[in-house]
Design an enzyme around this catalytic site. Structure first.
Site, PDB file in Angstrom:
ATOM      1  N   ASP A  65      -3.988   0.507   1.389  1.00  0.00           N
ATOM      2  CA  ASP A  65      -4.854   0.209   0.239  1.00  0.00           C
ATOM      3  C   ASP A  65      -4.984  -1.311   0.135  1.00  0.00           C
ATOM      4  O   ASP A  65      -3.982  -2.011  -0.043  1.00  0.00           O
ATOM      5  CB  ASP A  65      -4.221   0.813  -1.025  1.00  0.00           C
ATOM      6  N   ARG A  92      -2.206  14.972 -13.741  1.00  0.00           N
ATOM      7  CA  ARG A  92      -0.916  15.309 -14.327  1.00  0.00           C
ATOM      8  C   ARG A  92      -0.181  16.384 -13.517  1.00  0.00           C
ATOM      9  O   ARG A  92       0.958  16.722 -13.820  1.00  0.00           O
ATOM     10  CB  ARG A  92      -1.088  15.756 -15.779  1.00  0.00           C
ATOM     11  N   ASP A 152      -1.672  -3.673  -9.416  1.00  0.00           N
ATOM     12  CA  ASP A 152      -2.431  -2.470  -9.097  1.00  0.00           C
ATOM     13  C   ASP A 152      -3.548  -2.171 -10.104  1.00  0.00           C
ATOM     14  O   ASP A 152      -3.532  -1.151 -10.784  1.00  0.00           O
ATOM     15  CB  ASP A 152      -1.495  -1.249  -8.968  1.00  0.00           C
ATOM     16  N   GLU A 155       1.043   6.059   1.108  1.00  0.00           N
ATOM     17  CA  GLU A 155       0.149   4.952   0.738  1.00  0.00           C
ATOM     18  C   GLU A 155       0.948   3.663   0.560  1.00  0.00           C
ATOM     19  O   GLU A 155       2.041   3.677  -0.018  1.00  0.00           O
ATOM     20  CB  GLU A 155      -0.606   5.305  -0.556  1.00  0.00           C
ATOM     21  N   HIS A 182       1.506   8.726  -3.158  1.00  0.00           N
ATOM     22  CA  HIS A 182       2.285   7.534  -3.490  1.00  0.00           C
ATOM     23  C   HIS A 182       3.745   7.892  -3.245  1.00  0.00           C
ATOM     24  O   HIS A 182       4.231   8.866  -3.836  1.00  0.00           O
ATOM     25  CB  HIS A 182       2.071   7.141  -4.951  1.00  0.00           C
ATOM     26  N   HIS A 216      -3.658  -2.811  -3.075  1.00  0.00           N
ATOM     27  CA  HIS A 216      -2.196  -2.731  -3.167  1.00  0.00           C
ATOM     28  C   HIS A 216      -1.511  -3.749  -2.256  1.00  0.00           C
ATOM     29  O   HIS A 216      -0.560  -4.407  -2.683  1.00  0.00           O
ATOM     30  CB  HIS A 216      -1.713  -1.326  -2.809  1.00  0.00           C
ATOM     31  N   HIS A 262      -7.866   2.556   1.955  1.00  0.00           N
ATOM     32  CA  HIS A 262      -8.451   2.540   0.611  1.00  0.00           C
ATOM     33  C   HIS A 262      -9.068   1.160   0.429  1.00  0.00           C
ATOM     34  O   HIS A 262      -8.342   0.162   0.413  1.00  0.00           O
ATOM     35  CB  HIS A 262      -7.376   2.774  -0.461  1.00  0.00           C
ATOM     36  N   HIS A 288      -7.605  -1.995  -9.736  1.00  0.00           N
ATOM     37  CA  HIS A 288      -8.700  -2.088  -8.762  1.00  0.00           C
ATOM     38  C   HIS A 288      -9.928  -2.744  -9.398  1.00  0.00           C
ATOM     39  O   HIS A 288     -10.202  -2.538 -10.577  1.00  0.00           O
ATOM     40  CB  HIS A 288      -9.101  -0.700  -8.270  1.00  0.00           C
ATOM     41  N   GLU A 320     -12.063   3.245  -3.987  1.00  0.00           N
ATOM     42  CA  GLU A 320     -11.449   3.716  -5.243  1.00  0.00           C
ATOM     43  C   GLU A 320     -11.716   2.669  -6.310  1.00  0.00           C
ATOM     44  O   GLU A 320     -10.835   2.281  -7.058  1.00  0.00           O
ATOM     45  CB  GLU A 320      -9.938   3.866  -5.081  1.00  0.00           C
ATOM     46  N   HIS A 340      -5.795  13.562  -2.238  1.00  0.00           N
ATOM     47  CA  HIS A 340      -4.819  12.658  -2.869  1.00  0.00           C
ATOM     48  C   HIS A 340      -3.957  13.480  -3.818  1.00  0.00           C
ATOM     49  O   HIS A 340      -4.457  14.200  -4.667  1.00  0.00           O
ATOM     50  CB  HIS A 340      -5.564  11.558  -3.623  1.00  0.00           C
ATOM     51  N   TYR A 393      -0.993  11.403  -8.978  1.00  0.00           N
ATOM     52  CA  TYR A 393      -0.169  10.198  -8.885  1.00  0.00           C
ATOM     53  C   TYR A 393       1.069  10.248  -9.778  1.00  0.00           C
ATOM     54  O   TYR A 393       1.907   9.365  -9.737  1.00  0.00           O
ATOM     55  CB  TYR A 393      -0.989   8.923  -9.126  1.00  0.00           C
TER      56      TYR A 393
END
Ligand code: FE
Ligand code: FE
Ligand code: ZN
Length: 276
Positions: free
Chosen positions: A176, A37, A224, A142, A107, A179, A211, A226, A256, A67, A70
């Site tokens: 990724d 967050r 998206d 990414e 991202h 992705h 990724h 995974h 991931e 990273h 997000y």
């Protein structure tokens, strides 16, 4: 030799992540710079980071990948939302200098109805405000699945951002596998073609990290989600071609996949075997 690792929790500090990576058979890893967050990050303990720097060197790790949370959106609609994202990223990059020469992946953002061009402009403006000439960290865009109003689902969008960043040598791309497949690039049947396209549009010299994920959804689904290696629509054979591809040799590969630590250890061992 394949450099591979997985996403780790940073809750026990930097050196603990390095030791955990070794236990899993990894020689790279990824972690969130703060909780997803984007709240305040813990203060850096210089002794803890120094211990990680020694470990990375002693065990010949590939660069590790931080990273960004997000939820950060450099191209959000509200100015204070964008300012928060900028400040958070700038703070992350200052902290990254405790572990010099690594990667910081994020991202690119979601344009939330402002349009792709406006989104790209805002992202590039933010990066120009954040990057500094003396930073040693390379910032990675990414490749995204193209879900909703995400920027970065097409290679052209990433190229456009890179072209507008003044300190271009501080920038790279992280591909990724989930992705790009979700984004409609057929790495299952035509990995060579996708990498040729990446090279034509962005340039393979910009590709700094992978990724490595399977996808719960088929080519072009823009979802998206995974999946574990071999349990999704991409499959073990296609992901094996990824880790064996000469154009990707030497890059850090980060899993991931939806795993706990024992699952990660298994996938790391499996992909090392597949890469031989
Ligand atoms: Fe990501
Ligand atoms: Fe990813
Ligand atoms: Zn994803």
């Amino acid at each position: 030799m394949l450099h591979i690792g997985c996403h780790l929790s940073s809750s026990r500090g930097f050196a603990a992540m390095g030791r955990q990576a070794l236990e899993l058979g990894a020689d790279t890893f990824q972690f969130f710079t703060r909780n997803p967050r984007g709240s305040r990050a813990k203060d850096i303990d210089p002794a803890d980071v120094a211990a990680l720097v020694v470990l990375l060197k002693e065990h010949s790790f590939a660069p590790i990948v931080a990273h960004a949370p997000y939820t950060l959106n450099l191209c959000g609609k509200e100015a204070d939302n964008r300012a928060f994202a900028r400040e958070t990223m700038a703070d992350d990059l200052r902290r990254m200098e405790f572990v010099p020469g690594q990667y910081y992946n994020f991202h690119p953002g979601s344009h939330v109805g402002q349009g792709m061009e406006a989104g790209i402009t805002l992202i590039a403006e933010s990066l120009n405000a954040i990057l500094t000439p003396d930073q040693t960290t390379t910032v990675l865009l990414e490749t995204m699945a193209g879900k909703g109003s995400e920027v970065g689902g097409r290679f052209e969008e990433l190229r456009e951002i890179l072209d507008r960043v003044e300190l271009g040598e501080k920038m790279g791309v992280c591909l990724d596998t989930c992705h790009v497949s979700d984004g409609g690039y057929d790495i299952i049947h035509d990995l060579d073609g996708v990498l040729t396209e990446f090279d034509r549009v962005i340039g393979l010299h910009r590709l700094k990290a992978i990724h490595l994920n399977d996808s719960k959804n088929p080519l072009g689904a823009r979802k998206d989600r995974h999946a574990c290696i071999g349990e999704g629509e991409i499959g073990l054979e296609a992901l094996t071609r990824v880790v064996r591809h000469p154009a990707l040799r030497g890059l850090p590969f980060c899993l991931e996949t939806p795993n706990e630590l024992p699952g990660y250890a298994k996938e790391i061992a499996l992909m090392r075997k597949q890469a031989e």
